[in-house]
Design a protein around this motif. Structure first.
Motif, PDB file in Angstrom:
ATOM      1  N   ARG A  22       0.844  -1.201   0.000  1.00 35.26           N
ATOM      2  CA  ARG A  22       0.000   0.000   0.000  1.00 35.26           C
ATOM      3  C   ARG A  22       0.877   1.247   0.000  1.00 35.26           C
ATOM      4  NH1 ARG A  22      -2.884  -2.669  -1.899  1.00 35.26           N
ATOM      5  NH2 ARG A  22      -4.521  -3.964  -1.047  1.00 35.26           N
ATOM      6  N   GLY A  23       0.741   2.021  -1.052  1.00 35.19           N
ATOM      7  CA  GLY A  23       1.436   3.315  -1.121  1.00 35.19           C
ATOM      8  C   GLY A  23       2.946   3.234  -1.089  1.00 35.19           C
ATOM      9  N   VAL A  34       9.917   4.266  -7.370  1.00 28.77           N
ATOM     10  CA  VAL A  34       8.575   3.699  -7.187  1.00 28.77           C
ATOM     11  C   VAL A  34       7.755   4.766  -6.476  1.00 28.77           C
ATOM     12  CG1 VAL A  34       7.222   1.839  -6.163  1.00 28.77           C
ATOM     13  CG2 VAL A  34       9.526   1.363  -7.011  1.00 28.77           C
ATOM     14  N   ASP A  35       6.594   5.052  -7.036  1.00 26.88           N
ATOM     15  CA  ASP A  35       5.882   6.245  -6.594  1.00 26.88           C
ATOM     16  C   ASP A  35       4.484   5.908  -6.080  1.00 26.88           C
ATOM     17  OD1 ASP A  35       5.076   8.816  -6.164  1.00 26.88           O
ATOM     18  OD2 ASP A  35       4.970   9.392  -8.269  1.00 26.88           O
ATOM     19  N   GLY A  36       4.445   5.439  -4.859  1.00 26.20           N
ATOM     20  CA  GLY A  36       3.159   5.243  -4.186  1.00 26.20           C
ATOM     21  C   GLY A  36       2.264   4.194  -4.806  1.00 26.20           C
ATOM     22  N   ILE A  37       2.802   3.016  -5.063  1.00 24.04           N
ATOM     23  CA  ILE A  37       1.987   1.984  -5.724  1.00 24.04           C
ATOM     24  C   ILE A  37       1.247   1.111  -4.717  1.00 24.04           C
ATOM     25  CG2 ILE A  37       3.528   1.900  -7.706  1.00 24.04           C
ATOM     26  CD1 ILE A  37       4.440  -0.878  -6.639  1.00 24.04           C
ATOM     27  N   ASP A  38       0.130   0.599  -5.165  1.00 22.68           N
ATOM     28  CA  ASP A  38      -0.604  -0.445  -4.441  1.00 22.68           C
ATOM     29  C   ASP A  38      -0.492  -1.723  -5.248  1.00 22.68           C
ATOM     30  OD1 ASP A  38      -1.365   1.542  -2.752  1.00 22.68           O
ATOM     31  OD2 ASP A  38      -3.472   1.566  -3.351  1.00 22.68           O
ATOM     32  N   LEU A  39      -0.362  -2.825  -4.556  1.00 31.77           N
ATOM     33  CA  LEU A  39      -0.190  -4.092  -5.267  1.00 31.77           C
ATOM     34  C   LEU A  39      -0.638  -5.218  -4.352  1.00 31.77           C
ATOM     35  CD1 LEU A  39       1.325  -5.030  -7.945  1.00 31.77           C
ATOM     36  CD2 LEU A  39       3.256  -5.511  -6.476  1.00 31.77           C
ATOM     37  N   ASP A  40      -1.380  -6.166  -4.898  1.00 34.68           N
ATOM     38  CA  ASP A  40      -1.634  -7.355  -4.094  1.00 34.68           C
ATOM     39  C   ASP A  40      -1.493  -8.604  -4.951  1.00 34.68           C
ATOM     40  OD1 ASP A  40      -4.884  -6.127  -4.176  1.00 34.68           O
ATOM     41  OD2 ASP A  40      -4.295  -7.899  -5.282  1.00 34.68           O
ATOM     42  N   VAL A  41      -0.912  -9.609  -4.334  1.00 36.00           N
ATOM     43  CA  VAL A  41      -0.731 -10.896  -4.999  1.00 36.00           C
ATOM     44  C   VAL A  41      -1.420 -11.940  -4.137  1.00 36.00           C
ATOM     45  CG1 VAL A  41       0.926 -12.602  -5.833  1.00 36.00           C
ATOM     46  CG2 VAL A  41       1.488 -10.162  -5.946  1.00 36.00           C
ATOM     47  N   THR A 306      -1.530   5.468 -12.510  1.00 39.59           N
ATOM     48  CA  THR A 306      -2.198   5.815 -11.262  1.00 39.59           C
ATOM     49  C   THR A 306      -1.196   5.665 -10.145  1.00 39.59           C
ATOM     50  OG1 THR A 306      -2.859   3.543 -10.885  1.00 39.59           O
ATOM     51  CG2 THR A 306      -4.411   4.947 -12.070  1.00 39.59           C
ATOM     52  N   SER A 307      -1.361   6.428  -9.093  1.00 43.91           N
ATOM     53  CA  SER A 307      -0.445   6.248  -7.968  1.00 43.91           C
ATOM     54  C   SER A 307      -1.144   5.471  -6.880  1.00 43.91           C
ATOM     55  CB  SER A 307       0.062   7.594  -7.474  1.00 43.91           C
ATOM     56  OG  SER A 307      -1.001   8.421  -7.134  1.00 43.91           O
ATOM     57  N   ALA A 308      -1.443   6.117  -5.804  1.00 42.59           N
ATOM     58  CA  ALA A 308      -1.952   5.357  -4.674  1.00 42.59           C
ATOM     59  C   ALA A 308      -3.436   5.027  -4.791  1.00 42.59           C
ATOM     60  CB  ALA A 308      -1.709   6.122  -3.390  1.00 42.59           C
ATOM     61  N   ALA A 309      -4.137   5.739  -5.626  1.00 47.46           N
ATOM     62  CA  ALA A 309      -5.591   5.654  -5.574  1.00 47.46           C
ATOM     63  C   ALA A 309      -6.185   4.237  -5.653  1.00 47.46           C
ATOM     64  CB  ALA A 309      -6.180   6.560  -6.627  1.00 47.46           C
ATOM     65  N   PRO A 310      -6.354   3.618  -6.811  1.00 45.17           N
ATOM     66  CA  PRO A 310      -6.974   2.309  -6.797  1.00 45.17           C
ATOM     67  C   PRO A 310      -5.944   1.216  -6.562  1.00 45.17           C
ATOM     68  CG  PRO A 310      -6.736   3.086  -9.037  1.00 45.17           C
ATOM     69  CD  PRO A 310      -6.073   4.078  -8.160  1.00 45.17           C
ATOM     70  N   SER A 311      -6.372   0.106  -6.017  1.00 47.28           N
ATOM     71  CA  SER A 311      -5.435  -0.984  -5.823  1.00 47.28           C
ATOM     72  C   SER A 311      -5.143  -1.578  -7.188  1.00 47.28           C
ATOM     73  CB  SER A 311      -6.019  -2.042  -4.912  1.00 47.28           C
ATOM     74  OG  SER A 311      -6.921  -2.837  -5.623  1.00 47.28           O
TER      75      SER A 311
END
Lengths: 328, 278
Positions: A22-23, A34-41, A306-311
């Protein structure tokens, strides 16, 4: 180990988050890699992280493995913060790093035996070498192995003891087609066996062939992410043909190049029109959108990052732009 | 038509056989054991390490005097020169080679912690340094030199242990400045010359006392003095200045040695890189 449930995961699917970012921001001085990314695996899936050189993939992977200090954001891998529980994370995950090496005077067998002696996971060295197709080279010095064989050895270390998560950083770079096919088979086997695979690759066909979900990074941000179908859904398919009416020759024939989000409907309309007018459609081709198109659209800036907004799992549907139309 | 399949891989989903506990000490010693086995396979390193005892044999053979005092001074110089030529130089090359071959990067993803990895990797070299120091003493004892007495053994051993670790740390620090093995060869030379030169000059009796006191401050020179003092012949290479009057000279030597070891370890940590220099 703790697991988290995703709020938006479809019912009936595996919902454990193996990687939850998150972020995340990673910086090198003033440069934001890396600029505020959201990621889920999610558990049991193959997730491919794509992007151009310098997009931030490796920095992201390094942050996930606790090698790179993050400037902002939270990272949880297998329920642990990789900067804090580094060893526990290593005990549950395997890594195939980009351009890793081995002691030149070692053999695949002795390198794997060293790895085995350091690992809390138990496995059979001969069986693992067999599995990656290196059994017949087990006593050859590492310095005498080919590049592809060294990558196989690297893979052997990554899969040692069936870790819950395997991170593959550009695993097929430098591999010949045969070795690549072998690795693809193995990745599918691992996934079928319940292992979660997080990989980066430059080969888009590799992501298309292997990944359950993909994310495309560009300039430190995630531009699009989701299942392949989700990522491609917003991109138009393409219909091309040379339309020749009765009496027309090849010179005066009409070029058809149609971009559409309704491939079946518009293809049918084109065929119906041809039937009605007696036109011949030469070189008719109907191709759905490809990951390569999406990738190039991201790089061109047609798809906004997109940055932090949507996952990452939902970014695809919110950030993909559409372009529809027909040309002459 | 038949097509040839890629190299077959096992259809077994997993070959894993469970989990076990591995302690940090076990991991460290297992890496050290592996590195020891690799030492025997690296011809250049092996020759470098074996050259130490041969050098001492040569020095002993050409020594003009075989008095216990002369041999004690020779032991002091021999230990430092041999360890800097072998342990130190081998540490430089090991670090650069492992880093350039991306071995450090790979091992970093194992369950070894950073400190376990560093300890396990360099432990064999440090042990070799101690063994070579013992070899120096043994060779000189065979020529009539005195062995450390019951009181002298402890500071002797402490000095050799710290010195060996310090010279490894100095080697890692030098390797941090070097981009590749070729550059490392050259980068190692200045410190080798300084260390060996100071050790040699301390054993030459013609220098003024003030100069010898300054020489004692050179990295690892105090080990020369310590070994000479504790080698059973009570040889004092340097008269310590008044500022440390009343302090046992062996302790002064050990503190100086420890200080340089800490300095080199700090530099080595600062310059440490997991990946090849770009």
């Amino acid at each position: 180990m703790t697991t988290t449930k995703t709020a938006d995961a479809p019912a009936g699917t595996t919902t454990d988050l193996v990687v939850d970012v998150r972020g995340l921001s990673v910086t090198y001085g003033a440069f934001s890699a890396v600029d505020g990314i959201d990621l889920d695996v999610r558990r049991g899936e193959v997730f491919a992280l794509l992007g151009t050189n310098g997009a931030g993939k490796t920095s992201t992977l390094e942050a996930l493995q606790g090698f790179r200090r993050r400037a902002a954001g939270s990272v949880t891998v297998l329920g642990e913060d990789p900067m804090i529980s580094t060893r526990r994370l290593r005990a549950s995950s395997g890594t195939m790093v980009q351009e890793a090496g081995f002691v030149p005077e070692a053999t695949p067998l002795s390198a794997l035996q060293l790895w085995a002696s350091l690992s809390s996971r138990v496995d059979d060295a001969d069986a693992v070498l067999e599995r990656v197709g290196l059994a017949h080279r087990r006593t050859v010095l590492v310095k005498d192995l080919s590049g592809g064989e060294k990558r196989r050895l690297d893979l052997a270390l990554a899969i040692w003891g069936a870790p819950e998560l395997i991170v593959l950083d550009e695993p097929t770079t430098g591999l010949d087609p045969e070795s690549r096919a072998t690795l693809w088979s193995l990745v599918r086997e691992l996934r079928d066996g319940g292992t979660t695979v997080l990989m980066t690759t430059h080969h888009l066909e590799e992501a298309e062939a292997l990944a359950d979900r993909v994310a495309i990074m560009h300039r430190g941000r995630i531009a699009v992410a989701g299942t392949l179908a989700e990522v491609l859904r917003e991109r138009p398919a393409r219909i091309t043909a040379v339309r020749r009416l009765p009496g027309q020759d090849a010179v005066t024939a009409e070029q058809v190049d149609l971009r559409t989000h309704h491939l079946q409907r518009d293809l049918l309309a084109l065929l119906t029109d041809a039937e009605r007018t007696g036109a011949v459609l030469d070189q008719l081709r109907a191709t759905p959108a490809s990951l390569e198109e999406v990738f190039h659209a991201v790089v061109r800036g047609d798809l906004h990052t997109t940055s932090a907004a949507p996952s990452a799992s939902t970014a695809a549907s919110t950030s993909a732009s559409t372009s529809e139309g027909a040309s002459r | 038509m038949t097509t040839e399949a890629p190299t077959p891989i096992s259809r077994t989903t997993t070959t894993a056989r469970g989990r076990r506990t591995v302690t940090p000490l076990q991991r460290t010693l297992r890496l050290a054991r592996f590195e020891t086995s690799m030492l025997a396979k690296q011809r250049t390193t092996l020759v470098t390490l074996l050259s130490g005892p041969l050098l001492v044999l040569g020095l002993a053979a050409i020594s003009p005097s075989s008095s216990p005092q002369a041999l004690a001074a020779l032991a002091g110089m021999g230990v430092v020169v041999v360890m800097s030529l072998t342990t130190h130089f081998a540490a430089v090359m090991l670090t650069v080679n492992r880093r350039e071959a991306q071995v450090l990067k790979r091992l970093r993803t194992s369950e070894l912690s950073g400190s376990e990895l560093v300890t396990g990797m360099y432990l064999p070299l440090a042990v070799v340094g101690v063994l070579e120091s013992l070899a120096v003493v043994a060779v000189l004892a065979a020529r009539g030199g005195a062995l450390p007495d019951a009181v002298g053994w402890l500071p002797w051993l402490a000095g050799v242990l710290i010195g060996s670790a310090g010279l490894v740390a100095a080697g890692v620090a030098v390797a941090g400045l070097s981009g590749n093995a070729e550059k490392a060869n050259w980068a190692a030379v200045p410190l080798l010359v300084v260390i060996s030169g100071a050790a040699n000059m301390l054993t030459v009796g013609v220098l003024p006392e003030a100069v010898r006191q300054v020489l004692l401050l050179v990295p690892f020179a105090s080990l020369t003095d310590l070994v000479a003092r504790t080698s059973g012949a009570s040889v004092s290479l340097v008269e310590l200045p008044d500022v440390v009057a009343g302090v046992p000279p062996e302790l002064v030597d050990l503190v100086l040695l420890l200080l340089w070891t800490v300095v080199f370890a700090a530099v080595a940590k600062k310059l440490w890189r997991w990946e090849p220099r770009g």
